[in-house]
Design a protein around this motif. Structure first.
Motif, PDB file in Angstrom:
ATOM      1  N   ARG A  63       0.836  -1.198   0.000  1.00 37.25           N
ATOM      2  CA  ARG A  63       0.000   0.000   0.000  1.00 37.25           C
ATOM      3  C   ARG A  63       0.865   1.240   0.000  1.00 37.25           C
ATOM      4  O   ARG A  63       2.071   1.169   0.223  1.00 37.25           O
ATOM      5  CB  ARG A  63      -0.972   0.008   1.169  1.00 37.25           C
ATOM      6  N   VAL A  64       0.229   2.369  -0.230  1.00 33.37           N
ATOM      7  CA  VAL A  64       0.876   3.674  -0.159  1.00 33.37           C
ATOM      8  C   VAL A  64       0.340   4.360   1.080  1.00 33.37           C
ATOM      9  O   VAL A  64      -0.865   4.337   1.338  1.00 33.37           O
ATOM     10  CB  VAL A  64       0.580   4.508  -1.425  1.00 33.37           C
ATOM     11  N   ALA A  65       1.229   4.961   1.848  1.00 27.08           N
ATOM     12  CA  ALA A  65       0.831   5.618   3.093  1.00 27.08           C
ATOM     13  C   ALA A  65       1.402   7.037   3.127  1.00 27.08           C
ATOM     14  O   ALA A  65       2.379   7.341   2.444  1.00 27.08           O
ATOM     15  CB  ALA A  65       1.351   4.825   4.290  1.00 27.08           C
ATOM     16  N   ALA A 118       5.496  13.792  -0.359  1.00 22.34           N
ATOM     17  CA  ALA A 118       6.312  12.653   0.041  1.00 22.34           C
ATOM     18  C   ALA A 118       5.372  11.565   0.554  1.00 22.34           C
ATOM     19  O   ALA A 118       4.343  11.850   1.175  1.00 22.34           O
ATOM     20  CB  ALA A 118       7.301  13.067   1.120  1.00 22.34           C
ATOM     21  N   ARG A 119       5.705  10.335   0.274  1.00 25.55           N
ATOM     22  CA  ARG A 119       4.883   9.193   0.665  1.00 25.55           C
ATOM     23  C   ARG A 119       5.775   8.080   1.188  1.00 25.55           C
ATOM     24  O   ARG A 119       6.984   8.116   1.041  1.00 25.55           O
ATOM     25  CB  ARG A 119       4.111   8.637  -0.540  1.00 25.55           C
ATOM     26  N   LEU A 120       5.130   7.092   1.758  1.00 29.48           N
ATOM     27  CA  LEU A 120       5.804   5.848   2.123  1.00 29.48           C
ATOM     28  C   LEU A 120       5.212   4.741   1.261  1.00 29.48           C
ATOM     29  O   LEU A 120       3.992   4.588   1.192  1.00 29.48           O
ATOM     30  CB  LEU A 120       5.570   5.494   3.595  1.00 29.48           C
ATOM     31  N   TYR A 130       8.449  -3.638   4.450  1.00 26.43           N
ATOM     32  CA  TYR A 130       9.337  -2.492   4.622  1.00 26.43           C
ATOM     33  C   TYR A 130       8.596  -1.227   4.222  1.00 26.43           C
ATOM     34  O   TYR A 130       7.717  -1.256   3.362  1.00 26.43           O
ATOM     35  CB  TYR A 130      10.580  -2.617   3.736  1.00 26.43           C
ATOM     36  N   ALA A 131       8.985  -0.111   4.816  1.00 25.32           N
ATOM     37  CA  ALA A 131       8.477   1.205   4.419  1.00 25.32           C
ATOM     38  C   ALA A 131       9.606   1.930   3.694  1.00 25.32           C
ATOM     39  O   ALA A 131      10.710   2.038   4.228  1.00 25.32           O
ATOM     40  CB  ALA A 131       8.031   1.998   5.638  1.00 25.32           C
ATOM     41  N   LEU A 132       9.320   2.392   2.485  1.00 24.39           N
ATOM     42  CA  LEU A 132      10.315   3.087   1.680  1.00 24.39           C
ATOM     43  C   LEU A 132       9.852   4.519   1.434  1.00 24.39           C
ATOM     44  O   LEU A 132       8.836   4.731   0.767  1.00 24.39           O
ATOM     45  CB  LEU A 132      10.499   2.380   0.330  1.00 24.39           C
TER      46      LEU A 132
END
Length: 191
Positions: A63-65, A118-120, A130-132
């Motif tokens: 997902r996108v956070a 900006a996103r994770l 992982y969060a990138l």
């Protein structure tokens, strides 16, 4: 049916009813064959880090956070490990691809006519998530596998060794990251 939105509705993102002509127009758009005549047999999620546009295979994406600042992990200084982030009550290790790939994260600029945030990207590699952090998110791009080009010799050598190729998406040239090469680097950042 009224298909126009007031400025307040657009700002709030309020749903409005649409008429049949609108639905038909979009159905025709998505039914039309690709202009090149080639089937888009692969997809990736495209994003920007610094000045580099990169993409990961969509099967990796969870997902996108929204972007959040990571909390430091004491006595852990793995290359690329920024800390941990809490997204929806889950803790994820936050790995900076800029550090792993040798990219200047402060480079690059927003594309004209777009708001950038900006996103994770929450991704999975071998049963670990992982969060990138990324500077901008383009979205999912579909492409024909036989249209993937070899990376240019002028590409940053740190990035180039993790690329499986480059695709064109409008005016963008997007480097396709190879999950099999990048995944072990993500796991290694936790050691």
């Amino acid at each position: 049916m009224n298909t126009t939105q007031t400025p307040e509705q657009r700002q709030r993102g309020t749903d409005v009813a649409v008429d049949d002509a609108y639905l038909q127009e979009w159905a025709e758009h998505f039914r039309a064959p690709l202009a090149s005549g080639e089937a888009a047999d692969a997809s990736a999620v495209a994003f920007r880090i610094g000045a580099e546009w990169l993409a990961l295979p969509t099967p990796m994406l969870l997902r996108v956070a929204p972007h959040v600042l990571p909390h430091r992990v004491p006595h852990r200084h793995g290359r690329g490990l920024r800390g941990i982030v809490n997204v929806g009550g889950q803790l994820y290790p936050c790995i900076a691809l800029a550090d792993l790939l040798g990219i200047d994260a402060d480079g690059g600029s927003a594309r004209a006519g777009r708001h950038t945030f900006a996103r994770l990207l929450l991704v999975r590699w071998e049963e670990r998530a992982y969060a990138l952090p990324v500077a901008d998110l383009h979205g999912i791009v579909r492409y024909a596998g036989k249209r993937v080009q070899a990376p240019a010799a002028t590409i940053n050598k740190g990035v180039q060794r993790y690329l499986s190729g480059v695709i064109a998406e409008g005016e963008l040239r997007i480097g396709l990251l190879d999950a099999a090469l990048l995944g072990p680097q993500l796991a290694g950042a936790l050691r």
